[in-house]
Design a protein around this motif. Structure first.
Motif, PDB file in Angstrom:
ATOM      1  N   PHE A 130      -7.444   5.311  -3.303  1.00  0.00           N
ATOM      2  CA  PHE A 130      -8.824   4.904  -3.013  1.00  0.00           C
ATOM      3  C   PHE A 130      -9.632   5.051  -4.295  1.00  0.00           C
ATOM      4  CE2 PHE A 130     -13.185   6.171  -1.641  1.00  0.00           C
ATOM      5  CZ  PHE A 130     -13.564   4.938  -1.164  1.00  0.00           C
ATOM      6  N   ASP A 131     -10.065   3.925  -4.834  1.00  0.00           N
ATOM      7  CA  ASP A 131     -10.826   3.901  -6.086  1.00  0.00           C
ATOM      8  C   ASP A 131     -10.073   4.623  -7.202  1.00  0.00           C
ATOM      9  OD1 ASP A 131     -12.789   2.486  -4.802  1.00  0.00           O
ATOM     10  OD2 ASP A 131     -14.199   4.151  -4.630  1.00  0.00           O
ATOM     11  N   GLU A 132      -8.833   4.218  -7.423  1.00  0.00           N
ATOM     12  CA  GLU A 132      -7.998   4.832  -8.452  1.00  0.00           C
ATOM     13  C   GLU A 132      -7.576   3.806  -9.503  1.00  0.00           C
ATOM     14  OE1 GLU A 132      -7.624   7.868  -8.812  1.00  0.00           O
ATOM     15  OE2 GLU A 132      -7.789   8.870  -6.877  1.00  0.00           O
ATOM     16  N   ALA A 133      -8.469   2.876  -9.853  1.00  0.00           N
ATOM     17  CA  ALA A 133      -8.134   1.836 -10.826  1.00  0.00           C
ATOM     18  C   ALA A 133      -7.811   2.418 -12.191  1.00  0.00           C
ATOM     19  CB  ALA A 133      -9.292   0.834 -10.934  1.00  0.00           C
ATOM     20  N   ARG A 134      -8.385   3.548 -12.535  1.00  0.00           N
ATOM     21  CA  ARG A 134      -8.109   4.164 -13.834  1.00  0.00           C
ATOM     22  C   ARG A 134      -6.818   4.972 -13.833  1.00  0.00           C
ATOM     23  NH1 ARG A 134     -13.170   7.661 -15.283  1.00  0.00           N
ATOM     24  NH2 ARG A 134     -11.785   8.161 -17.040  1.00  0.00           N
ATOM     25  N   ALA A 135      -6.485   5.570 -12.711  1.00  0.00           N
ATOM     26  CA  ALA A 135      -5.311   6.452 -12.670  1.00  0.00           C
ATOM     27  C   ALA A 135      -3.996   5.693 -12.496  1.00  0.00           C
ATOM     28  CB  ALA A 135      -5.470   7.475 -11.550  1.00  0.00           C
ATOM     29  N   LEU A 136      -4.000   4.613 -11.743  1.00  0.00           N
ATOM     30  CA  LEU A 136      -2.755   3.926 -11.395  1.00  0.00           C
ATOM     31  C   LEU A 136      -1.988   3.370 -12.600  1.00  0.00           C
ATOM     32  CD1 LEU A 136      -3.931   2.182  -8.118  1.00  0.00           C
ATOM     33  CD2 LEU A 136      -2.265   4.027  -8.318  1.00  0.00           C
ATOM     34  N   PRO A 137      -2.658   2.759 -13.591  1.00  0.00           N
ATOM     35  CA  PRO A 137      -1.890   2.276 -14.751  1.00  0.00           C
ATOM     36  C   PRO A 137      -1.214   3.400 -15.524  1.00  0.00           C
ATOM     37  CG  PRO A 137      -4.051   1.222 -14.663  1.00  0.00           C
ATOM     38  CD  PRO A 137      -4.072   2.336 -13.663  1.00  0.00           C
TER      39      PRO A 137
ATOM     40  N   ARG B 170     -10.608  -1.726   5.376  1.00  0.00           N
ATOM     41  CA  ARG B 170     -11.730  -0.906   4.919  1.00  0.00           C
ATOM     42  C   ARG B 170     -11.195   0.481   4.602  1.00  0.00           C
ATOM     43  NH1 ARG B 170     -13.235   2.897   8.580  1.00  0.00           N
ATOM     44  NH2 ARG B 170     -12.759   2.554  10.784  1.00  0.00           N
ATOM     45  N   ASN B 171     -12.083   1.378   4.212  1.00  0.00           N
ATOM     46  CA  ASN B 171     -11.668   2.746   3.936  1.00  0.00           C
ATOM     47  C   ASN B 171     -11.532   3.519   5.250  1.00  0.00           C
ATOM     48  OD1 ASN B 171     -13.104   5.793   3.081  1.00  0.00           O
ATOM     49  ND2 ASN B 171     -11.182   5.116   2.194  1.00  0.00           N
ATOM     50  N   PHE B 172     -10.297   3.838   5.607  1.00  0.00           N
ATOM     51  CA  PHE B 172     -10.028   4.585   6.836  1.00  0.00           C
ATOM     52  C   PHE B 172      -9.803   6.068   6.574  1.00  0.00           C
ATOM     53  CE2 PHE B 172      -9.037   0.290   8.138  1.00  0.00           C
ATOM     54  CZ  PHE B 172      -9.445   0.232   9.462  1.00  0.00           C
ATOM     55  N   GLY B 173      -9.728   6.478   5.328  1.00  0.00           N
ATOM     56  CA  GLY B 173      -9.463   7.871   5.005  1.00  0.00           C
ATOM     57  C   GLY B 173      -8.014   8.079   4.622  1.00  0.00           C
ATOM     58  N   LYS B 174      -7.777   9.132   3.861  1.00  0.00           N
ATOM     59  CA  LYS B 174      -6.450   9.370   3.313  1.00  0.00           C
ATOM     60  C   LYS B 174      -5.394   9.569   4.401  1.00  0.00           C
ATOM     61  CE  LYS B 174      -3.790  12.498   0.379  1.00  0.00           C
ATOM     62  NZ  LYS B 174      -3.763  13.778  -0.366  1.00  0.00           N
ATOM     63  N   GLU B 175      -5.736  10.284   5.465  1.00  0.00           N
ATOM     64  CA  GLU B 175      -4.740  10.565   6.504  1.00  0.00           C
ATOM     65  C   GLU B 175      -4.250   9.278   7.162  1.00  0.00           C
ATOM     66  OE1 GLU B 175      -4.197  14.294   7.000  1.00  0.00           O
ATOM     67  OE2 GLU B 175      -5.056  13.763   5.069  1.00  0.00           O
TER      68      GLU B 175
ATOM     69  N   ALA C 154      -4.467   6.245   5.782  1.00  0.00           N
ATOM     70  CA  ALA C 154      -3.778   5.459   4.758  1.00  0.00           C
ATOM     71  C   ALA C 154      -2.330   5.917   4.612  1.00  0.00           C
ATOM     72  CB  ALA C 154      -4.519   5.565   3.431  1.00  0.00           C
ATOM     73  N   LEU C 155      -2.106   7.230   4.648  1.00  0.00           N
ATOM     74  CA  LEU C 155      -0.732   7.735   4.602  1.00  0.00           C
ATOM     75  C   LEU C 155       0.064   7.269   5.821  1.00  0.00           C
ATOM     76  CD1 LEU C 155      -1.026  11.423   3.333  1.00  0.00           C
ATOM     77  CD2 LEU C 155      -0.123   9.441   2.121  1.00  0.00           C
ATOM     78  N   THR C 156      -0.581   7.312   6.976  1.00  0.00           N
ATOM     79  CA  THR C 156       0.083   6.846   8.196  1.00  0.00           C
ATOM     80  C   THR C 156       0.473   5.390   8.073  1.00  0.00           C
ATOM     81  OG1 THR C 156      -1.175   8.433   9.532  1.00  0.00           O
ATOM     82  CG2 THR C 156      -0.168   6.580  10.683  1.00  0.00           C
ATOM     83  N   ALA C 157      -0.440   4.565   7.551  1.00  0.00           N
ATOM     84  CA  ALA C 157      -0.152   3.139   7.385  1.00  0.00           C
ATOM     85  C   ALA C 157       1.038   2.936   6.461  1.00  0.00           C
ATOM     86  CB  ALA C 157      -1.385   2.421   6.834  1.00  0.00           C
ATOM     87  N   GLY C 158       1.099   3.704   5.379  1.00  0.00           N
ATOM     88  CA  GLY C 158       2.222   3.566   4.466  1.00  0.00           C
ATOM     89  C   GLY C 158       3.536   4.011   5.078  1.00  0.00           C
ATOM     90  N   LEU C 159       3.530   5.140   5.750  1.00  0.00           N
ATOM     91  CA  LEU C 159       4.769   5.654   6.352  1.00  0.00           C
ATOM     92  C   LEU C 159       5.257   4.749   7.477  1.00  0.00           C
ATOM     93  CD1 LEU C 159       3.930   9.474   6.461  1.00  0.00           C
ATOM     94  CD2 LEU C 159       5.377   8.273   4.814  1.00  0.00           C
ATOM     95  N   ASP C 160       4.333   4.068   8.153  1.00  0.00           N
ATOM     96  CA  ASP C 160       4.736   3.145   9.215  1.00  0.00           C
ATOM     97  C   ASP C 160       5.582   1.995   8.692  1.00  0.00           C
ATOM     98  OD1 ASP C 160       3.489   4.597  11.176  1.00  0.00           O
ATOM     99  OD2 ASP C 160       1.703   3.326  11.296  1.00  0.00           O
ATOM    100  N   GLN C 161       5.450   1.675   7.416  1.00  0.00           N
ATOM    101  CA  GLN C 161       6.154   0.511   6.859  1.00  0.00           C
ATOM    102  C   GLN C 161       7.570   0.836   6.392  1.00  0.00           C
ATOM    103  OE1 GLN C 161       4.227  -2.032   7.485  1.00  0.00           O
ATOM    104  NE2 GLN C 161       2.601  -0.573   7.957  1.00  0.00           N
ATOM    105  N   VAL C 162       7.942   2.099   6.372  1.00  0.00           N
ATOM    106  CA  VAL C 162       9.275   2.486   5.886  1.00  0.00           C
ATOM    107  C   VAL C 162      10.265   2.317   7.027  1.00  0.00           C
ATOM    108  CG1 VAL C 162      10.634   4.282   4.769  1.00  0.00           C
ATOM    109  CG2 VAL C 162       8.183   4.103   4.302  1.00  0.00           C
TER     110      VAL C 162
END
Length: 348
Positions: free
Chosen positions: A36-43, A97-102, A104-112
């Motif tokens: 979330f708003d990590e454009a500087r950290a990701l590269p 939209r921004n749903f919060g870190k918890e 977002a993690l759930t959304a990512g783990l659901d795809q594995v």
């Protein structure tokens, strides 16, 4: 049947067994990074992840990384698209939209869909270079390999102290095991992920959910590093609300405490009433004690409001659960080629 005719069938059968053996030998691992708003950290972070994936691939692992953009307001999505264009092992998921870190993690783990998942923060404080150690413990048969922080570099004394207190408090209040000084930096096996997908509550305290599913668990001690770029999104107010979510999600101790406080207060009020009556009978009532009366009224009113607030926290969670809304909505997706990642569905 002529042996010469059976030979091609036998060769095809042996070839099929060989292919199945080769597929089994390849173990899939998806590194899930919520941003979330990590454009500087990701590269800065992705080259480190890519180097680790090269090491894993040489060890017989089929790695990929799934970045989840949690409705960022900066150029995070554009940066991720550039990373995915340059690395075929990268899959992307963007929430509406921004749903919060918890969530977002759930959304990512659901795809594995197959293999294990490694959770990694986008700020670089949890070093990706340690992932091979997590994989080694996973191969030993552990389902939840979690990183336990030995130190927290770059964080203030107040933040370290409050985090220390929080983990000890929730360990005492909750029946679910929540390891001390342990965040989301962990590897989950395929069966742990399958169990986690069954837990669809709205107020998600992931550290508690990881502990609730159980299975074989082991810790990997490590020193947490400084943030590689940008600012933390978790201020003290947000951390306070996060702590409340953690306690109320896995413990009814606040309700019980409110009950005990109410009982003790009622006993104290009854004893004070007996004292006032006895004093009036022995010495008469001169209509005095206004300050005492106001102090008692304000004290009882405060206790009642605190109790109502605790009850309201739990009722609010019941209200949210009763609406049965999807946990998240997906705005865009970019699946990586090959097996290991799910269909990146539009909602859940």
């Amino acid at each position: 049947m002529d042996p010469a005719q059976c030979a091609p069938d036998r060769r095809r059968s042996l070839s099929g067994v060989a292919r199945m053996t080769a597929e089994i030998a390849h173990v899939h691992l998806t590194i899930v990074v919520a941003a979330f708003d990590e454009a500087r950290a990701l590269p800065v972070l992705h080259p480190r992840i890519a180097a680790v994936m090269d090491v894993l691939a040489a060890d017989g692992i089929v790695p990929r990384v799934l970045y989840v953009d949690d409705g960022s307001g900066d150029a995070t999505w554009q940066v991720l698209q550039g990373i995915a264009a340059a690395d075929a092992r990268v899959a992307l998921l963007r929430l509406s939209r921004n749903f919060g870190k918890e969530i977002a993690l759930t959304a990512g783990l659901d795809q594995v869909a197959s293999g294990a998942a490694m959770i990694l923060d986008a700020d670089g404080q949890d070093p990706p270079e340690l992932i091979p150690q997590f994989v080694a413990r996973w191969r030993e048969g552990y389902d939840d390999v979690h990183g336990t922080r030995l130190s927290r570099e770059g964080e203030s004394w107040l933040k370290r102290s409050t985090a220390h207190v929080f983990y000890r408090v929730i360990q005492r209040l909750a029946k679910t095991p929540v390891p001390a000084d342990t965040g989301d930096y962990r590897l989950l096996s395929e069966r742990a992920l399958a169990a986690l997908r069954q837990l669809r509550e709205r107020h998600r305290f992931m550290k508690g959910l990881f502990g609730w599913i159980g299975f074989n668990r082991v810790a990997v001690p490590y020193a947490r590093e400084r943030r590689i770029a940008g600012r933390t999104k978790f201020g003290f107010w947000r951390l306070w609300n996060f702590a409340i979510d953690g306690v109320t999600s896995f413990s009814t101790a606040p309700l019980r405490l409110a009950t005990y406080v109410g009982v003790f207060t009622a006993c104290g009020a009854f004893a004070f009433a007996l004292y006032v009556i006895g004093k009036a009978l022995m010495y008469g009532d001169r209509v005095a004690g206004w300050p005492t009366m106001m102090a008692v009224i304000l004290f009882l009113g405060g206790v009642q409001l605190v109790a109502l607030g605790v009850i309201g926290e739990y009722l609010g969670r019941l209200y949210e659960e009763s609406k049965q809304r999807p946990l998240y909505l997906v705005s865009a997706r970019h699946p990586a080629p090959g097996p290991g990642a799910g269909p990146l569905s539009g909602a859940d």
